[in-house]
Design a protein around this motif. Structure first.
Motif: not given
Length: 97
Positions: A34-40
């Motif tokens: 979720l963190g990497q998705f949100a950052e992108a």
């Protein structure tokens, strides 16, 4: 990548809160997904997409990880383009140097 890289300074309060919550889930695997998705994606998501992401985030981490890795079928309520986008994230599990 194992942590927040995107600065939240230019994000509105809702997006900052979602970004933070995506990186602080409870189990590290979901933090990374979720963190990497949100950052992108967080800066460009529409209000409707943010609503959908928050519905996904409301689920228990143990359920989410099973749905994402295919151990259990994705419930009909999450058979959405947003869930598919989140589930497509393949985290970088490289150690911090």
């Amino acid at each position: 990548m194992t942590g927040l890289v995107l600065s939240s300074a230019d994000l509105d309060p809702r997006r900052r809160r979602i970004l933070y919550r995506c990186w602080h889930r409870g189990i590290r695997e979901m933090d990374l997904i979720l963190g990497q998705f949100a950052e992108a994606e967080i800066a460009t998501l529409s209000e409707v997409e943010l609503d959908e992401l928050e519905l996904i985030m409301a689920e228990e981490d143990n359920d989410l990880i099973k749905w994402i890795n295919g151990a259990e079928p994705v419930p009909e309520r999450h058979q959405t383009p947003m869930f598919t986008r989140v589930a497509a994230i393949r985290p970088d599990f490289s150690p911090v140097k």
